[in-house]
Each structure stands twice: as structure tokens, then as C-alpha cells.
Design a protein around this motif. Structure first.
Motif, PDB file in Angstrom:
ATOM      1  N   GLU A  35       0.833  -1.197   0.000  1.00  0.00           N
ATOM      2  CA  GLU A  35       0.000   0.000   0.000  1.00  0.00           C
ATOM      3  C   GLU A  35       0.871   1.251   0.000  1.00  0.00           C
ATOM      4  O   GLU A  35       1.913   1.293   0.641  1.00  0.00           O
ATOM      5  CB  GLU A  35      -0.931   0.008   1.213  1.00  0.00           C
ATOM      6  CG  GLU A  35      -2.052  -1.025   1.130  1.00  0.00           C
ATOM      7  CD  GLU A  35      -3.083  -0.833   2.223  1.00  0.00           C
ATOM      8  OE1 GLU A  35      -2.987   0.187   2.960  1.00  0.00           O
ATOM      9  OE2 GLU A  35      -3.972  -1.684   2.346  1.00  0.00           O
ATOM     10  N   TYR A  36       0.408   2.256  -0.731  1.00  0.00           N
ATOM     11  CA  TYR A  36       1.168   3.498  -0.869  1.00  0.00           C
ATOM     12  C   TYR A  36       0.312   4.646  -0.363  1.00  0.00           C
ATOM     13  O   TYR A  36      -0.825   4.824  -0.810  1.00  0.00           O
ATOM     14  CB  TYR A  36       1.539   3.724  -2.335  1.00  0.00           C
ATOM     15  CG  TYR A  36       2.191   5.056  -2.616  1.00  0.00           C
ATOM     16  CD1 TYR A  36       3.542   5.268  -2.323  1.00  0.00           C
ATOM     17  CD2 TYR A  36       1.468   6.100  -3.179  1.00  0.00           C
ATOM     18  CE1 TYR A  36       4.147   6.492  -2.578  1.00  0.00           C
ATOM     19  CE2 TYR A  36       2.063   7.323  -3.441  1.00  0.00           C
ATOM     20  CZ  TYR A  36       3.398   7.514  -3.143  1.00  0.00           C
ATOM     21  OH  TYR A  36       3.989   8.723  -3.391  1.00  0.00           O
ATOM     22  N   ALA A  37       0.837   5.417   0.565  1.00  0.00           N
ATOM     23  CA  ALA A  37       0.087   6.545   1.127  1.00  0.00           C
ATOM     24  C   ALA A  37       0.788   7.878   0.938  1.00  0.00           C
ATOM     25  O   ALA A  37       0.281   8.909   1.374  1.00  0.00           O
ATOM     26  CB  ALA A  37      -0.184   6.313   2.607  1.00  0.00           C
ATOM     27  N   GLY A  38       1.966   7.888   0.289  1.00  0.00           N
ATOM     28  CA  GLY A  38       2.631   9.150  -0.030  1.00  0.00           C
ATOM     29  C   GLY A  38       3.827   9.475   0.837  1.00  0.00           C
ATOM     30  O   GLY A  38       4.852   9.920   0.336  1.00  0.00           O
ATOM     31  N   GLU A  60      -4.033  12.552  -4.077  1.00  0.00           N
ATOM     32  CA  GLU A  60      -4.386  11.226  -4.613  1.00  0.00           C
ATOM     33  C   GLU A  60      -4.979  10.316  -3.545  1.00  0.00           C
ATOM     34  O   GLU A  60      -5.590   9.290  -3.866  1.00  0.00           O
ATOM     35  CB  GLU A  60      -3.167  10.554  -5.266  1.00  0.00           C
ATOM     36  CG  GLU A  60      -2.159   9.946  -4.307  1.00  0.00           C
ATOM     37  CD  GLU A  60      -1.132  10.945  -3.814  1.00  0.00           C
ATOM     38  OE1 GLU A  60      -0.070  10.505  -3.341  1.00  0.00           O
ATOM     39  OE2 GLU A  60      -1.379  12.160  -3.914  1.00  0.00           O
ATOM     40  N   GLN A  61      -4.827  10.667  -2.277  1.00  0.00           N
ATOM     41  CA  GLN A  61      -5.410   9.876  -1.196  1.00  0.00           C
ATOM     42  C   GLN A  61      -6.713  10.488  -0.665  1.00  0.00           C
ATOM     43  O   GLN A  61      -7.305   9.940   0.267  1.00  0.00           O
ATOM     44  CB  GLN A  61      -4.394   9.740  -0.048  1.00  0.00           C
ATOM     45  CG  GLN A  61      -3.104   9.044  -0.436  1.00  0.00           C
ATOM     46  CD  GLN A  61      -3.331   7.592  -0.846  1.00  0.00           C
ATOM     47  OE1 GLN A  61      -4.337   6.993  -0.509  1.00  0.00           O
ATOM     48  NE2 GLN A  61      -2.381   7.028  -1.587  1.00  0.00           N
ATOM     49  N   ARG A  62      -7.153  11.596  -1.255  1.00  0.00           N
ATOM     50  CA  ARG A  62      -8.385  12.225  -0.780  1.00  0.00           C
ATOM     51  C   ARG A  62      -9.591  11.361  -1.148  1.00  0.00           C
ATOM     52  O   ARG A  62      -9.729  10.907  -2.280  1.00  0.00           O
ATOM     53  CB  ARG A  62      -8.556  13.605  -1.406  1.00  0.00           C
ATOM     54  CG  ARG A  62      -7.484  14.616  -1.036  1.00  0.00           C
ATOM     55  CD  ARG A  62      -7.724  15.272   0.275  1.00  0.00           C
ATOM     56  NE  ARG A  62      -8.970  16.017   0.343  1.00  0.00           N
ATOM     57  CZ  ARG A  62      -9.140  17.077   1.139  1.00  0.00           C
ATOM     58  NH1 ARG A  62      -8.146  17.525   1.881  1.00  0.00           N
ATOM     59  NH2 ARG A  62     -10.305  17.687   1.201  1.00  0.00           N
ATOM     60  N   ASN A  66     -10.989   9.615  -4.863  1.00  0.00           N
ATOM     61  CA  ASN A  66     -11.111   8.164  -4.993  1.00  0.00           C
ATOM     62  C   ASN A  66     -12.559   7.749  -5.230  1.00  0.00           C
ATOM     63  O   ASN A  66     -12.849   6.897  -6.088  1.00  0.00           O
ATOM     64  CB  ASN A  66     -10.561   7.485  -3.736  1.00  0.00           C
ATOM     65  CG  ASN A  66      -9.060   7.659  -3.601  1.00  0.00           C
ATOM     66  OD1 ASN A  66      -8.374   7.918  -4.568  1.00  0.00           O
ATOM     67  ND2 ASN A  66      -8.556   7.510  -2.389  1.00  0.00           N
ATOM     68  N   SER A 250      -3.404  15.466  -9.151  1.00  0.00           N
ATOM     69  CA  SER A 250      -3.653  14.091  -8.707  1.00  0.00           C
ATOM     70  C   SER A 250      -4.743  13.354  -9.469  1.00  0.00           C
ATOM     71  O   SER A 250      -5.427  12.495  -8.907  1.00  0.00           O
ATOM     72  CB  SER A 250      -3.965  14.065  -7.204  1.00  0.00           C
ATOM     73  OG  SER A 250      -2.832  14.463  -6.467  1.00  0.00           O
ATOM     74  N   SER A 380       2.557  15.252   2.396  1.00  0.00           N
ATOM     75  CA  SER A 380       2.740  13.941   3.021  1.00  0.00           C
ATOM     76  C   SER A 380       3.940  13.918   3.959  1.00  0.00           C
ATOM     77  O   SER A 380       4.029  13.037   4.823  1.00  0.00           O
ATOM     78  CB  SER A 380       2.912  12.870   1.939  1.00  0.00           C
ATOM     79  OG  SER A 380       1.764  12.780   1.119  1.00  0.00           O
TER      80      SER A 380
END
Length: 428
Positions: A35-38, A60-62, A66, A250, A380
């Protein structure tokens, strides 16, 4: 002598140097399937603090983006398989309407910024025009100049305003229009275009037009994230800006922002990639619409401030620790000069050993013998992460001091007037 951009003669050298960098374990890597969260990136089983990405605001994680991507997939599928010239997804209209509200211009979305350049420039630049391109302008813009059949194209030194004006003056006497192609924010050194000088040149030479790749300042800078150039020019009648819908935005794609609706229509109807390239897939269009709506929210400026606070922390620590950057502009990109290629390898590998991921900066992105480490900061990154990074860079610089191939102490260029304007919160 006027020449088109022709990199083929450099391919053996480029392949050799990138091959050496890849052999040193610094390029052509693949992230682990985790998993990638930044904040972190995992490569080869090692978890590294991430100072190499271009998602400056971490959007990109907002969940808004998504969820919008998922909704678009469920409604339209993974692709909307038509050429946009025949039939377009309704998400295009939503996105371009939001981008118009963001920028105050006439936007045209393309599958990428590269294809945007390839679509726009051959339509905008007419027979009888001439083109000047800053030597450090992004490679995608240089590639697009190869499509300018019969148009004289010449490179100009990076921000040498006196030499630039000399060339403009000579060309203005013989050509209907002179186009200057440049970046709003340069992706290697993190320096801004000198907007005060450019504004003066445009006032002095009415035939001068600007075509600006502003991919790296999109979103994190300017009202509603419209970027550096659109923020600093109120009169845009001779300016075309290209924004990225990747990077800090993003999502996916690019957008050409015109000041004239007729130019937008002509590029849409005549720009090659607008007719034959595949469209932006629905999930990315959905995410882009959600991102644009986020940019238009009143609290979006708080996200931008969070990033500028981190930028200011880097600059403050650099002064305290006597860390030398090539430029000190207030942007999220920084370049630490190392000298020759092997010195850059050691520096980058030293940072990896300290648990830090940064990007090597070498030829052809920078001149030979002026290689270095490029790092970026984003929302991040925590304050503790940034302090660890800067202390590690300081330690590595001390480790290289005295080596024969260490940096020669090249004088750091002061912040440009445009960068000072950003720092002071002023806009033209």
C-alpha cells in the motif's frame, strides 16, 4: 543559426549515462507491491521516506477523488472508447467548466501535457512566425517543436534576459509573431520564470507571445490552483498556459488554457492528438472533476499554505545547516549540486542508506558535470521527516567535502524577482 530540436545525436550518450545511473540502483526502479500513502515508498523491501514524488498536495489519497473515480467506473466503465472528435464523455464538459472557473480562461483537456503540446503548438504557430525556446524547457515542449514544419526554432540560454531580448529584437523585424516557449516552474532546479522581465519584454515587443508549460506549479500555487503564470499575468491575450492534471492535481491528463475561445476551438478541431489520441479514461476524468471542485472550495488555500510552510522549513534549515541549492526559489523542488556523475551516485546512495528516497538529477535533464540530487516536499512529509532529510543532506555534504570530485562551491543564484513576489504574496 536556427535549428529544430534534434536529440537523436545525443541518444548514445543519454543511454550510457542513464544506464550507469540505473546500474547504480538509482533509476528504472519498481516500487514494491505494498500500500502506498505518499509519506513513504518501499523499494526492494526497504521503506524509505519519500522526497521524490510530484503529488505536492497529496490529493491522490483524498476520498473525494477516490470516490469520484469509482463512481465514474461504475457509470461509464474503465474506458469510453471513442475518439473525442466523434463522441466525448459528459465528464469532459464538467471538467472543462470547472477548469474555466479555476483559471478564468478557455480550457481544453488533453490526454497528457505532452499530447497537449503536440496538439496546440502546430496550430498556434503559423507560417511567418518564429520560435524561441528556453534551453531548460521541458522535453515534451521541445519534442512538439519538431512538428513545426518550416518554422525557425532556436534555443536561448536559461534566463539570460539580455541575450533573449537581442534575439527577440532581431526576429521581430522579420517575423509576424515571435513565440517564447518556457516553463513557469522548472522541474529540475525548482526556479520560477522571471515574470517581471517577461512582462517588460511583452510590453516592448507587441509581437511576442508566451507559451508556458506550467505543469509543476498547477494546484499548489495561485488562486484556485491556477499556477504561477496565470497568477502573475492579468493580461493574458498573448499567453497560452498548459497545466497538468497529474502531479499536484492528482488525476490524469493536461489542460491548455487559452485567452481566446477561437484558438481553443481551432486546436480542438485541428490539433492532431485531439483527433486521433485515445481519450482520458472515465475514472481519471471523474477524479479530475472532483479535484477541480476541491480547488474551487474556499478552504483550498489552507492546503496550499500547508505546503508553503514545509517549503519555508526547508529553506530555513538550509540556511541553518549551510546547505547549498542551485536556486533558493520558494518552490517544492530543490536541487543539491554534487558535481560529476559518480559524486552524485555516492550522495544519493548515502541518503538511501539513511532511509531517504530522492531523485538523481543528471544529463540530459541537467548539463554534464553538474549532476546533483533533486528532492521534493509535499503535504505527506512531516516536520520530523523534513528535519531528518536536511540533517542527512548536511551530513552527506560534510562527508564529500575535500574530495576531488566534490562540488566546486558554485555560487547559488539568488531568488528571482518572481519568486520573491510569491514569497511576499504579491501578484502581477
Amino acid at each position: 543559426m536556427m535549428t529544430t530540436y534534434a536529440p537523436s545525436r545525443l541518444l548514445p550518450l543519454i543511454e550510457h549515462r542513464i544506464g550507469k545511473t540505473a546500474g547504480a540502483g538509482l533509476m528504472m526502479l519498481t516500487a514494491d507491491s505494498t500500500e502506498y500513502a505518499g509519506r513513504q515508498v518501499q523499494i526492494g523491501g526497504r521503506v524509505l521516506l519519500n522526497f521524490g514524488g510530484c503529488s505536492y498536495l497529496g490529493l491522490e489519497q483524498r476520498p473525494e477523488l477516490n470516490d469520484a473515480a469509482v463512481r465514474a467506473i461504475r457509470r461509464y466503465g474503465t474506458q469510453f472508447s471513442y475518439s473525442r472528435a466523434y463522441l466525448q464523455s459528459p465528464l469532459y464538459l464538467q471538467l472543462e467548466s470547472a477548469l474555466e472557473a479555476m483559471t478564468g480562461g478557455f480550457p481544453l483537456v488533453a490526454p497528457s501535457t505532452t499530447l497537449a503540446h503536440m496538439a496546440a503548438l502546430p496550430v498556434l504557430v503559423h507560417p511567418g512566425d518564429a520560435v524561441l525556446i528556453d534551453v531548460f524547457t521541458h522535453a515534451s515542449v521541445k519534442m512538439a517543436t519538431c512538428l513545426l514544419d518550416g518554422i525557425p526554432v532556436a534555443t536561448v540560454p536559461h534566463f539570460d534576459i539580455d541575450r533573449l531580448e537581442q534575439k527577440i529584437a532581431r526576429l521581430a523585424c522579420k517575423h509576424r509573431r515571435v513565440w517564447l516557449l518556457l516553463d513557469g516552474l522548472y522541474s529540475m532546479y525548482g526556479d520560477f520564470a522571471p515574470v517581471s522581465d517577461l512582462a517588460a519584454l511583452m510590453q516592448k515587443y507587441p509581437t511576442l507571445h508566451l507559451y508556458v508549460d506550467d505543469a509543476h506549479s498547477t494546484s499548489w500555487l495561485g488562486k484556485h490552483g491556477r499556477g504561477f503564470i496565470l497568477e502573475h499575468f492579468a493580461d493574458r491575450r498573448r499567453i497560452v498556459a498548459v497545466l497538468s492534471l497529474n502531479k499536484a492535481f492528482s488525476a490524469g491528463g493536461g489542460a491548455v488554457i487559452f485567452s481566446d475561445a477561437e484558438d481553443r476551438t481551432r486546436v480542438q478541431r485541428c490539433g492532431g492528438p485531439m483527433l486521433f489520441s485515445g481519450p482520458v479514461p472515465p475514472p481519471m476524468l471523474g477524479a479530475a472533476v472532483a479535484s477541480a471542485e476541491l480547488h474551487l472550495r474556499p478552504d483550498f488555500s489552507e492546503l496550499q499554505k500547508g505546503l508553503t510552510d514545509r517549503i519555508d522549513l526547508v529553506l530555513s534549515l538550509a540556511r541553518q545547516l549551510d546547505i547549498r541549492f542551485v536556486t533558493n526559489d520558494r518552490s517544492p523542488m530543490f536541487f543539491v549540486p554534487c558535481g560529476e556523475l559518480e559524486a552524485m551516485f555516492r550522495f544519493a546512495q548515502g541518503l538511501r542508506a539513511r532511509g531517504i528516497y530522492t531523485c538523481p538529477g543528471g544529463f540530459p535533464a541537467v548539463p554534464k558535470g553538474q549532476e546533483g540530487i533533486r528532492f521534493t516536499v509535499s503535504l505527506s512529509n512531516t516536520e520530523m521527516d523534513i528535519r531528518h532529510l536536511m540533517e542527512s543532506i548536511s551530513s552527506e555534504q560534510r562527508n564529500t567535502k575535500g574530495r576531488s570530485d566534490a562540488p566546486s562551491g558554485k555560487r547559488v543564484r539568488a531568488a528571482t524577482p518572481s519568486a520573491r513576489a510569491v514569497a511576499d504574496g504579491r501578484s502581477r
